[in-house]
Design a protein around this motif. Structure first.
Motif, PDB file in Angstrom:
ATOM      1  N   LEU A 322      26.022  15.984   8.018  1.00 29.23           N
ATOM      2  CA  LEU A 322      26.654  16.157   9.322  1.00 29.23           C
ATOM      3  C   LEU A 322      27.638  15.015   9.614  1.00 29.23           C
ATOM      4  N   GLU A 323      28.826  15.383  10.086  1.00 29.35           N
ATOM      5  CA  GLU A 323      29.809  14.348  10.422  1.00 29.35           C
ATOM      6  C   GLU A 323      30.411  14.664  11.797  1.00 29.35           C
ATOM      7  N   PHE A 324      30.239  13.754  12.737  1.00 27.10           N
ATOM      8  CA  PHE A 324      30.809  13.976  14.064  1.00 27.10           C
ATOM      9  C   PHE A 324      32.312  13.723  14.021  1.00 27.10           C
ATOM     10  N   ALA A 325      33.061  14.533  14.763  1.00 23.05           N
ATOM     11  CA  ALA A 325      34.511  14.351  14.831  1.00 23.05           C
ATOM     12  C   ALA A 325      34.784  13.084  15.644  1.00 23.05           C
ATOM     13  N   ASP A 326      35.737  12.269  15.181  1.00 19.75           N
ATOM     14  CA  ASP A 326      36.015  11.055  15.957  1.00 19.75           C
ATOM     15  C   ASP A 326      36.962  11.364  17.121  1.00 19.75           C
ATOM     16  N   ASP A 327      37.081  10.395  18.035  1.00 21.62           N
ATOM     17  CA  ASP A 327      37.844  10.612  19.267  1.00 21.62           C
ATOM     18  C   ASP A 327      39.276  11.052  18.994  1.00 21.62           C
ATOM     19  N   GLU A 328      39.850  10.428  17.980  1.00 20.55           N
ATOM     20  CA  GLU A 328      41.259  10.696  17.670  1.00 20.55           C
ATOM     21  C   GLU A 328      41.467  12.162  17.265  1.00 20.55           C
ATOM     22  N   LEU A 329      40.579  12.611  16.390  1.00 21.82           N
ATOM     23  CA  LEU A 329      40.650  13.990  15.909  1.00 21.82           C
ATOM     24  C   LEU A 329      40.458  14.977  17.065  1.00 21.82           C
ATOM     25  N   ILE A 330      39.521  14.663  17.932  1.00 23.67           N
ATOM     26  CA  ILE A 330      39.244  15.532  19.082  1.00 23.67           C
ATOM     27  C   ILE A 330      40.464  15.584  20.002  1.00 23.67           C
ATOM     28  N   GLN A 331      41.034  14.394  20.265  1.00 24.67           N
ATOM     29  CA  GLN A 331      42.211  14.309  21.130  1.00 24.67           C
ATOM     30  C   GLN A 331      43.352  15.153  20.556  1.00 24.67           C
ATOM     31  N   LYS A 332      43.536  15.024  19.238  1.00 26.09           N
ATOM     32  CA  LYS A 332      44.644  15.732  18.587  1.00 26.09           C
ATOM     33  C   LYS A 332      44.426  17.246  18.595  1.00 26.09           C
ATOM     34  N   ALA A 333      43.232  17.669  18.273  1.00 23.84           N
ATOM     35  CA  ALA A 333      42.975  19.104  18.136  1.00 23.84           C
ATOM     36  C   ALA A 333      42.704  19.790  19.465  1.00 23.84           C
ATOM     37  N   LEU A 334      42.110  19.060  20.406  1.00 22.29           N
ATOM     38  CA  LEU A 334      41.648  19.730  21.629  1.00 22.29           C
ATOM     39  C   LEU A 334      42.331  19.215  22.888  1.00 22.29           C
ATOM     40  N   GLY A 335      43.070  18.111  22.752  1.00 24.23           N
ATOM     41  CA  GLY A 335      43.882  17.630  23.864  1.00 24.23           C
ATOM     42  C   GLY A 335      43.123  16.944  24.980  1.00 24.23           C
ATOM     43  N   CYS A 336      41.918  16.481  24.715  1.00 23.02           N
ATOM     44  CA  CYS A 336      41.201  15.714  25.736  1.00 23.02           C
ATOM     45  C   CYS A 336      40.201  14.768  25.078  1.00 23.02           C
ATOM     46  N   LYS A 337      39.578  13.900  25.928  1.00 25.01           N
ATOM     47  CA  LYS A 337      38.569  12.982  25.396  1.00 25.01           C
ATOM     48  C   LYS A 337      37.262  13.753  25.146  1.00 25.01           C
TER      49      LYS A 337
END
Ligand code: ATP
Ligand code: MG
Length: 580
Positions: A322-337
């Motif tokens: 299991l690998e949690f998505a990091d903040d940067e990836l989330i911001q880029k893909a989903l547009g929020c924190k």
């Protein structure tokens, strides 16, 4: 054994690096000494205990028809390359090269070596089933060696491997090992529980761990109140007591929640319960072959629940490990924190834990920074693809068999039995011919006991503020005779010598504390309690003058005074194994 000529390495001070009672007491009672991180020497007293544990394990394995072997600790890389574990094992496998630049490792386990042996030595169904075991040193370069021999780098394991023509035969030996393990841990005087364990990617309910119950245990284990269900936390499932839900669905509203950084903050801020919030965790997805992709997968859980990472890692669309998505990836893909995430259509895939599927008018992230939705409901945009079980069960959950509720306790894993199927036998081509001359890949089981860990686990369960309280079966000595003021009284010497000789002649393991006057009676008493010898006799001039000898059972509150003329009968009873 005479204490004056024995390495009694007791120490008063509690070692500063020892966190658990067993680690502290093993050092203080002089059972072990640390050589380097995770490496321990067993002193004479400790080795006596370890031998007893080993003897019980060996006895029960032999009774079950298993055959003892001894395999090298040093193993050639070739075998590990054949199973692929040379690449997959990671730094726990200590590798090195010999003078010819050939690769080797120190055996953390022996599946490769035993399967190599069996593929060469066994080739017919007539030789099967076969169960081979050893009691031997293992080396694992553990990330966090701790608690002394409990999680060491070098330790002793009893490892057994069974080989079969078919699943039915494997099932039979597996059951037999389950019974054998129960017999071993019962004889060791341990309060233990077998629990269903995660069998990795092999699947099926084919693995059990044996846990010694102890608050200091590293693992969480789960039982139903009527004892019909037991599993480790990774594996445990349970039902949540139903919570009433509103049937009238309201329209969702956005609320600014910039100060809420956790579920607790959010609940306080909105005056809602965690049970009506949904938290969203984002992990990396995988393709049909299980290869990690850059896509994001959402996991939805009720606010009061915690993610079970073992369960999540097994989901089809989730990359394992299991690998949690990091903040940067989330911001880029989903547009929020990450804190503002909630159910949406933007995820490649989404899994909802059963705890959230029936929620109505719930709170969740609005997928917009510092904003949450209240009165959200599942619909075309606020959605999930699949309902699954991905939470850790909690105390009070409903047992999966419907019988009672679940309790969560801590345990120390002392044994593990596992159906391996053909994982290693297929990789190493361990085959045998069946009755019709057809070549069949053998099925395998493996069965481990942490022999050195058992000693520590036993102390965790059997101690008080004065020291260890050994169960009779594994005590280093059964009886200690403490001489008091022997330098002042010839009678003390002769009486204690006499009892010592008698006890020895009757086969009692006895320690005569004949240390001279430099060791005070107080120190002798404290040492006997610390070491935890079950029976203690004190021979002192004063009590002899009264015609009595003081007897104390380790762990009992009261001392008894035995008339000197009854002492022979007392020792004889002790020798016959009857508890006095
Ligand atoms: P753990 O989860 O505690 O790391 P494991 O799953 O790695 O254990 P197995 O490979 O099943 O353990 O090994 C069999 C037994 O060996 C375990 O049940 C345990 O009692 C013992 N054991 C494993 N690792 C250690 C260690 N580092 N020190 C002492 N004993 C150990
Ligand atoms: Mg381990």
């Amino acid at each position: 054994m005479r204490a004056s000529q024995y390495l009694l390495a007791t120490v008063k001070e509690t070692p500063s690096d020892a966190e658990t009672a067993s680690h502290q007491l093993m050092i203080r009672a002089g059972l072990i000494r640390k050589l380097a991180t995770g490496l321990y020497t067993w002193l004479p007293l400790g080795l006596r205990v370890l031998r007893k544990v080993t003897d019980i394990v060996r006895d029960e394995m032999d009774k079950a028809g298993a055959m003892e072997v001894s395999m090298p600790v040093v193993q050639p890389a070739e075998l590990w390359l054949e199973t692929g574990r040379w690449q997959t094992m990671g730094p726990e496998l200590l590798r090195f090269t010999d003078r010819h630049e050939r690769d080797f490792c120190l055996g953390p386990t022996h599946e490769e070596v035993i399967t190599d042996l069996v593929r060469n030595e066994i080739n017919s169904y007539r030789q099967l089933p076969a169960n081979l075991y050893q009691i031997q040193t293992k080396f694992r370069d553990e990330r966090r060696p701790r608690f002394g021999v409990m999680r060491a780098r070098e330790f002793t394991m009893k490892d057994a491997y069974s080989f079969h023509m078919d699943q039915a035969s494997l099932d039979q030996t597996y059951q037999q090992m389950h019974t054998t393990y129960s017999a071993i841990f019962s004889r060791l005087g341990l309060d233990f529980r077998p629990v269903a364990a995660d069998s990795g990617n092999i699947g099926g309910n084919t693995s059990h761990e044996f846990h010694v119950l102890a608050d200091s245990g590293e693992d969480e284990i789960v039982f139903s109140s009527d004892g019909s269900y037991a599993a480790n936390m990774e594996m445990a499932t349970g039902g949540l007591p139903p919570l009433p839900q509103e049937s009238t669905l309201r329209a969702p509203q956005e609320v600014a929640t910039s100060d809420a950084h956790s579920i607790e903050d959010l609940c306080a801020f909105l005056s809602v319960e965690a049970t009506s919030c949904i938290k969203t965790l984002v992990v990396l997805g995988c393709d049909a072959e299980g290869e990690k992709t850059g896509e994001l997968v959402a996991l939805f859980l009720r606010g009061d629940q915690t993610l079970n990472e073992t369960k999540a890692a097994k989901l089809t669309h989730v990359a394992s490990p299991l690998e949690f998505a990091d903040d940067e990836l989330i911001q880029k893909a989903l547009g929020c924190k990450p804190g503002a995430l909630g159910p949406s259509t933007k995820f490649a895939y989404s899994y909802a834990d059963h705890s959230v599927t029936d929620l109505t008018n719930f709170v969740c992230g609005a997928n917009k920074d510092d904003t949450h939705l209240v009165d959200a409901n599942w619909d075309d945009t606020t959605r999930f693809h699949e309902a699954v079980d991905i939470r850790c069960v909690q105390e009070g959950d409903i047992s999966p068999d419907g019988k009672g509720t679940l309790a969560v306790k801590r345990g120390i894993e002392v044994g593990h039995i596992f159906q391996l199927g053909d994982k290693y036998s297929a990789a190493l081509k361990a085959t045998a011919l069946d009755e019709n001359g057809k070549s069949v890949v053998m099925s395998m089981g493996c069965y481990g006991i942490g022999v050195t860990r058992v000693v520590a686990a036993c102390i965790e369960q059997n101690h008080d503020q004065h020291g260890i309280i050994w169960p009779e079966n594994i005590a280093p000595f059964q009886l200690v005779i403490v001489q008091v003021d022997a330098h002042k009284s010839e009678l003390v010497c002769t009486v204690s010598e006499d009892i010592y000789q008698l006890a020895q002649s009757l086969g009692i393991e006895v320690l005569l504390d004949d240390r001279d006057k430099k060791t005070s009676p107080g120190v002798k008493f404290a040492d006997s309690e610390l070491i935890g010898i079950p029976h203690r006799l004190v021979i002192s001039p004063r009590s002899l003058a009264d015609g009595v000898i003081e007897y104390k059972r380790r762990g009992a509150d009261d001392k008894q005074l035995l008339a000197t003329e009854t002492i022979h009968a007392f020792i004889t009873t002790l020798a016959s194994g009857a508890d006095s």
